[in-house]
Design a protein around this motif. Structure first.
Motif, PDB file in Angstrom:
ATOM      1  N   THR A  77     102.501   8.072  -8.346  1.00 34.95           N
ATOM      2  CA  THR A  77     101.290   7.925  -7.542  1.00 34.95           C
ATOM      3  C   THR A  77     101.083   6.473  -7.156  1.00 34.95           C
ATOM      4  OG1 THR A  77     100.245   9.820  -8.632  1.00 34.95           O
ATOM      5  CG2 THR A  77      98.795   8.306  -7.455  1.00 34.95           C
ATOM      6  N   PRO A 200      94.918   6.990  -2.861  1.00 30.50           N
ATOM      7  CA  PRO A 200      96.088   7.361  -3.670  1.00 30.50           C
ATOM      8  C   PRO A 200      97.016   8.313  -2.921  1.00 30.50           C
ATOM      9  CG  PRO A 200      94.084   7.513  -4.978  1.00 30.50           C
ATOM     10  CD  PRO A 200      93.651   7.304  -3.559  1.00 30.50           C
ATOM     11  N   THR A 202     100.559  10.691  -3.803  1.00 24.56           N
ATOM     12  CA  THR A 202     101.511  11.173  -4.810  1.00 24.56           C
ATOM     13  C   THR A 202     102.794  11.619  -4.130  1.00 24.56           C
ATOM     14  OG1 THR A 202      99.742  11.892  -6.306  1.00 24.56           O
ATOM     15  CG2 THR A 202     101.908  12.868  -6.632  1.00 24.56           C
TER      16      THR A 202
END
Length: 280
Positions: A77, A200, A202
Protein backbone atom coordinates in the motif's frame (compact mmCIF):
# COMPACT_ATOMS: atom_id res chain seq x y z
CA UNK A 1 13.56 -80.38 -23.16
CA UNK A 2 11.82 -77.76 -25.29
CA UNK A 3 9.21 -77.07 -22.67
CA UNK A 4 11.75 -77.17 -19.84
CA UNK A 5 13.94 -74.62 -21.60
CA UNK A 6 10.91 -72.46 -22.32
CA UNK A 7 9.87 -72.65 -18.67
CA UNK A 8 13.32 -71.47 -17.58
CA UNK A 9 13.25 -68.52 -19.95
CA UNK A 10 9.67 -67.67 -19.00
CA UNK A 11 10.64 -67.65 -15.34
CA UNK A 12 13.67 -65.47 -16.15
CA UNK A 13 11.58 -62.89 -18.00
CA UNK A 14 8.93 -62.88 -15.29
CA UNK A 15 11.58 -62.22 -12.64
CA UNK A 16 13.09 -59.39 -14.71
CA UNK A 17 9.66 -57.88 -15.32
CA UNK A 18 8.69 -58.14 -11.66
CA UNK A 19 11.97 -56.58 -10.59
CA UNK A 20 11.48 -53.67 -12.99
CA UNK A 21 7.93 -53.13 -11.77
CA UNK A 22 9.01 -53.21 -8.12
CA UNK A 23 11.60 -50.52 -8.85
CA UNK A 24 8.89 -48.37 -10.39
CA UNK A 25 6.57 -48.91 -7.43
CA UNK A 26 9.17 -48.21 -4.75
CA UNK A 27 10.96 -45.29 -6.43
CA UNK A 28 10.37 -41.97 -4.65
CA UNK A 29 9.83 -38.76 -6.60
CA UNK A 30 12.40 -35.97 -6.21
CA UNK A 31 11.41 -33.43 -3.56
CA UNK A 32 11.85 -29.68 -4.09
CA UNK A 33 13.30 -28.00 -1.01
CA UNK A 34 15.52 -25.01 -0.32
CA UNK A 35 18.15 -24.93 2.40
CA UNK A 36 18.20 -21.17 3.01
CA UNK A 37 15.21 -19.48 1.36
CA UNK A 38 15.07 -15.68 1.54
CA UNK A 39 11.55 -15.75 2.98
CA UNK A 40 9.23 -18.43 4.33
CA UNK A 41 5.88 -16.79 4.95
CA UNK A 42 2.42 -17.62 6.21
CA UNK A 43 -0.79 -15.74 5.50
CA UNK A 44 -0.75 -12.35 7.26
CA UNK A 45 3.05 -12.10 7.48
CA UNK A 46 4.99 -9.44 5.58
CA UNK A 47 8.41 -8.67 4.11
CA UNK A 48 10.15 -5.40 3.31
CA UNK A 49 11.74 -4.96 -0.12
CA UNK A 50 13.25 -1.69 -1.34
CA UNK A 51 11.82 0.04 1.70
CA UNK A 52 8.24 -1.07 0.96
CA UNK A 53 6.23 -3.56 2.99
CA UNK A 54 4.56 -6.46 1.19
CA UNK A 55 1.87 -8.41 3.01
CA UNK A 56 0.88 -12.01 2.27
CA UNK A 57 -2.80 -11.38 1.68
CA UNK A 58 -3.80 -14.97 1.02
CA UNK A 59 -2.54 -18.48 0.22
CA UNK A 60 -4.92 -20.82 -1.57
CA UNK A 61 -4.96 -24.43 -2.76
CA UNK A 62 -7.43 -25.67 -5.36
CA UNK A 63 -7.94 -29.12 -6.83
CA UNK A 64 -9.19 -29.34 -10.40
CA UNK A 65 -9.45 -32.61 -12.31
CA UNK A 66 -7.36 -34.28 -9.62
CA UNK A 67 -4.48 -31.78 -9.89
CA UNK A 68 -3.56 -29.61 -6.90
CA UNK A 69 -2.69 -25.98 -7.67
CA UNK A 70 -1.34 -23.61 -5.03
CA UNK A 71 -1.02 -19.85 -5.32
CA UNK A 72 -0.96 -16.69 -3.24
CA UNK A 73 -1.18 -12.91 -3.30
CA UNK A 74 1.13 -10.20 -2.01
CA UNK A 75 -0.02 -6.62 -1.66
CA UNK A 76 1.64 -3.32 -0.85
CA UNK A 77 0.00 0.00 0.00
CA UNK A 78 1.28 3.41 -1.07
CA UNK A 79 -0.20 5.72 1.54
CA UNK A 80 0.18 8.81 -0.65
CA UNK A 81 -0.41 7.83 -4.27
CA UNK A 82 -1.25 10.59 -6.76
CA UNK A 83 -4.56 10.41 -8.61
CA UNK A 84 -5.34 12.73 -11.51
CA UNK A 85 -8.70 13.78 -12.96
CA UNK A 86 -8.90 15.61 -16.30
CA UNK A 87 -11.74 17.92 -17.27
CA UNK A 88 -11.41 18.49 -21.00
CA UNK A 89 -12.12 21.90 -22.53
CA UNK A 90 -15.72 22.21 -23.86
CA UNK A 91 -16.71 18.96 -22.18
CA UNK A 92 -19.63 18.41 -19.81
CA UNK A 93 -18.85 17.25 -16.28
CA UNK A 94 -21.12 16.41 -13.38
CA UNK A 95 -20.15 18.09 -10.14
CA UNK A 96 -22.09 18.98 -7.01
CA UNK A 97 -25.21 17.36 -8.48
CA UNK A 98 -25.20 19.62 -11.55
CA UNK A 99 -23.94 19.36 -15.12
CA UNK A 100 -21.35 21.98 -16.11
CA UNK A 101 -19.54 22.99 -19.29
CA UNK A 102 -15.77 23.34 -18.87
CA UNK A 103 -13.94 26.31 -20.44
CA UNK A 104 -10.17 26.53 -19.95
CA UNK A 105 -7.91 29.59 -20.21
CA UNK A 106 -4.28 28.64 -20.65
CA UNK A 107 -2.93 32.18 -20.32
CA UNK A 108 -4.46 32.92 -16.93
CA UNK A 109 -4.22 29.27 -15.82
CA UNK A 110 -7.89 29.29 -14.90
CA UNK A 111 -10.97 27.42 -15.98
CA UNK A 112 -14.66 28.18 -15.71
CA UNK A 113 -17.60 25.90 -15.00
CA UNK A 114 -20.81 27.12 -16.60
CA UNK A 115 -24.04 25.56 -15.39
CA UNK A 116 -26.05 23.74 -18.04
CA UNK A 117 -29.69 24.77 -17.82
CA UNK A 118 -32.13 21.92 -18.45
CA UNK A 119 -34.51 23.89 -20.64
CA UNK A 120 -36.66 20.88 -21.53
CA UNK A 121 -37.35 20.12 -17.86
CA UNK A 122 -38.19 23.74 -17.07
CA UNK A 123 -40.64 23.97 -19.99
CA UNK A 124 -42.33 20.67 -19.08
CA UNK A 125 -42.81 21.84 -15.48
CA UNK A 126 -44.42 25.11 -16.56
CA UNK A 127 -48.04 24.56 -17.62
CA UNK A 128 -48.30 28.13 -18.93
CA UNK A 129 -45.88 27.62 -21.83
CA UNK A 130 -45.40 25.20 -24.69
CA UNK A 131 -42.94 22.33 -24.18
CA UNK A 132 -40.77 23.48 -27.07
CA UNK A 133 -39.25 26.82 -28.04
CA UNK A 134 -39.76 28.44 -31.43
CA UNK A 135 -37.51 30.53 -33.64
CA UNK A 136 -38.73 33.71 -35.34
CA UNK A 137 -36.42 35.74 -37.56
CA UNK A 138 -33.42 33.99 -36.10
CA UNK A 139 -34.47 34.71 -32.50
CA UNK A 140 -35.43 31.89 -30.12
CA UNK A 141 -38.56 32.33 -28.01
CA UNK A 142 -40.59 30.51 -25.38
CA UNK A 143 -44.22 30.30 -26.45
CA UNK A 144 -46.83 31.15 -23.82
CA UNK A 145 -50.01 29.10 -24.13
CA UNK A 146 -53.07 30.99 -25.42
CA UNK A 147 -55.91 31.57 -22.95
CA UNK A 148 -59.40 32.21 -24.27
CA UNK A 149 -59.31 34.77 -27.08
CA UNK A 150 -55.85 35.98 -26.15
CA UNK A 151 -53.09 35.41 -28.67
CA UNK A 152 -49.94 33.54 -27.78
CA UNK A 153 -47.08 35.59 -26.38
CA UNK A 154 -43.45 35.03 -27.37
CA UNK A 155 -40.92 35.41 -24.56
CA UNK A 156 -37.20 35.70 -25.45
CA UNK A 157 -35.34 32.73 -24.00
CA UNK A 158 -32.84 35.00 -22.25
CA UNK A 159 -35.70 36.56 -20.32
CA UNK A 160 -37.49 33.32 -19.53
CA UNK A 161 -34.71 30.97 -18.48
CA UNK A 162 -32.55 31.75 -15.43
CA UNK A 163 -28.98 32.89 -16.02
CA UNK A 164 -26.57 29.93 -15.64
CA UNK A 165 -24.29 29.91 -12.63
CA UNK A 166 -20.56 30.17 -13.29
CA UNK A 167 -17.63 29.14 -11.11
CA UNK A 168 -14.00 30.01 -11.81
CA UNK A 169 -10.97 28.18 -10.48
CA UNK A 170 -7.22 28.82 -10.77
CA UNK A 171 -4.14 26.63 -10.39
CA UNK A 172 -3.68 25.85 -6.70
CA UNK A 173 -7.37 26.18 -5.79
CA UNK A 174 -9.04 23.36 -3.89
CA UNK A 175 -12.39 21.93 -4.98
CA UNK A 176 -14.36 19.79 -2.56
CA UNK A 177 -16.38 16.66 -3.26
CA UNK A 178 -15.02 15.80 -6.71
CA UNK A 179 -15.52 12.03 -6.91
CA UNK A 180 -15.87 12.15 -3.10
CA UNK A 181 -12.42 13.74 -2.75
CA UNK A 182 -11.02 17.23 -2.12
CA UNK A 183 -8.89 17.93 -5.18
CA UNK A 184 -6.38 20.64 -6.11
CA UNK A 185 -6.16 22.30 -9.52
CA UNK A 186 -2.72 21.10 -10.68
CA UNK A 187 -2.57 22.65 -14.16
CA UNK A 188 -4.67 24.28 -16.85
CA UNK A 189 -3.95 24.06 -20.59
CA UNK A 190 -5.92 24.85 -23.73
CA UNK A 191 -6.98 21.20 -23.80
CA UNK A 192 -7.94 20.43 -20.21
CA UNK A 193 -7.80 21.25 -16.54
CA UNK A 194 -5.99 18.65 -14.44
CA UNK A 195 -7.15 18.05 -10.88
CA UNK A 196 -5.15 15.93 -8.45
CA UNK A 197 -5.47 14.38 -5.03
CA UNK A 198 -3.43 11.99 -2.92
CA UNK A 199 -4.81 8.86 -1.27
CA UNK A 200 -3.74 5.32 -0.36
CA UNK A 201 -3.31 2.88 -3.26
CA UNK A 202 -3.01 -0.88 -2.86
CA UNK A 203 -1.14 -2.93 -5.48
CA UNK A 204 -1.59 -6.70 -5.63
CA UNK A 205 1.00 -9.19 -6.91
CA UNK A 206 -0.17 -12.65 -7.95
CA UNK A 207 2.22 -15.43 -6.91
CA UNK A 208 2.14 -18.81 -8.68
CA UNK A 209 3.74 -22.03 -7.48
CA UNK A 210 7.14 -22.88 -9.02
CA UNK A 211 7.32 -19.60 -10.97
CA UNK A 212 9.29 -16.38 -10.82
CA UNK A 213 7.72 -13.30 -9.22
CA UNK A 214 9.09 -9.76 -9.10
CA UNK A 215 8.69 -7.93 -5.79
CA UNK A 216 9.89 -4.35 -6.03
CA UNK A 217 13.12 -4.61 -8.01
CA UNK A 218 13.90 -8.16 -6.84
CA UNK A 219 12.99 -11.36 -8.67
CA UNK A 220 12.29 -14.43 -6.55
CA UNK A 221 11.39 -18.03 -7.26
CA UNK A 222 8.10 -18.85 -5.52
CA UNK A 223 7.26 -22.24 -4.06
CA UNK A 224 4.39 -23.48 -1.88
CA UNK A 225 5.60 -26.58 0.02
CA UNK A 226 2.19 -26.93 1.68
CA UNK A 227 -1.21 -25.23 1.73
CA UNK A 228 -0.18 -22.53 4.20
CA UNK A 229 3.40 -21.56 3.37
CA UNK A 230 4.84 -19.29 0.67
CA UNK A 231 8.58 -19.61 0.05
CA UNK A 232 10.43 -16.86 -1.83
CA UNK A 233 14.03 -17.62 -2.73
CA UNK A 234 16.80 -16.71 -5.14
CA UNK A 235 18.22 -20.25 -5.15
CA UNK A 236 17.36 -20.68 -8.82
CA UNK A 237 20.06 -23.32 -9.31
CA UNK A 238 18.29 -25.56 -6.77
CA UNK A 239 15.17 -25.60 -8.91
CA UNK A 240 17.23 -26.25 -12.06
CA UNK A 241 18.78 -29.27 -10.32
CA UNK A 242 15.31 -30.44 -9.22
CA UNK A 243 14.05 -30.28 -12.82
CA UNK A 244 17.05 -32.33 -13.98
CA UNK A 245 16.29 -34.98 -11.34
CA UNK A 246 12.63 -35.09 -12.38
CA UNK A 247 13.61 -35.49 -16.04
CA UNK A 248 16.09 -38.24 -15.13
CA UNK A 249 13.53 -40.13 -13.08
CA UNK A 250 10.97 -39.84 -15.87
CA UNK A 251 13.46 -41.33 -18.32
CA UNK A 252 14.34 -44.13 -15.90
CA UNK A 253 10.68 -44.89 -15.16
CA UNK A 254 9.82 -45.04 -18.84
CA UNK A 255 12.75 -47.41 -19.37
CA UNK A 256 11.66 -49.69 -16.53
CA UNK A 257 8.11 -49.75 -17.86
CA UNK A 258 9.55 -50.81 -21.20
CA UNK A 259 11.52 -53.61 -19.57
CA UNK A 260 8.44 -54.81 -17.64
CA UNK A 261 6.20 -54.79 -20.69
CA UNK A 262 8.81 -56.40 -22.97
CA UNK A 263 9.58 -59.08 -20.37
CA UNK A 264 5.90 -59.92 -20.01
CA UNK A 265 5.39 -60.13 -23.77
CA UNK A 266 8.50 -62.26 -24.17
CA UNK A 267 7.37 -64.69 -21.46
CA UNK A 268 3.93 -64.98 -23.03
CA UNK A 269 5.43 -65.50 -26.51
CA UNK A 270 7.85 -68.21 -25.33
CA UNK A 271 5.10 -69.96 -23.39
CA UNK A 272 2.97 -70.05 -26.50
CA UNK A 273 5.80 -71.43 -28.61
CA UNK A 274 6.54 -74.14 -26.06
CA UNK A 275 3.06 -75.58 -26.39
CA UNK A 276 2.87 -75.53 -30.15
CA UNK A 277 2.27 -79.09 -31.53
CA UNK A 278 5.41 -80.68 -33.03
CA UNK A 279 5.42 -81.74 -36.67
CA UNK A 280 7.74 -84.67 -35.91
Amino acid sequence: MQRRAAAIYVAFFLVVGAASFSLIATASAPQLSFENPDHSLSEGESITVDGEEYLVQDISAETEEGELTRSGTLNTTNESARYAIEWANDSTVTYDGTDWTVSTDNESETFTLTEEIDRAAILQNDSDVENETTTVDGQEYVVERASGNESRELIPVDEYFPAPETREYAVGDEIENVENETVTVASVTTDAATLEYFAPETTEIAVSDEANVTVGSTTYFAHFPDNSTMVLTQEFETYDQYEEEVAMQTTMTNGLWGVSILSGLSAFFLLGLAYLPSRY
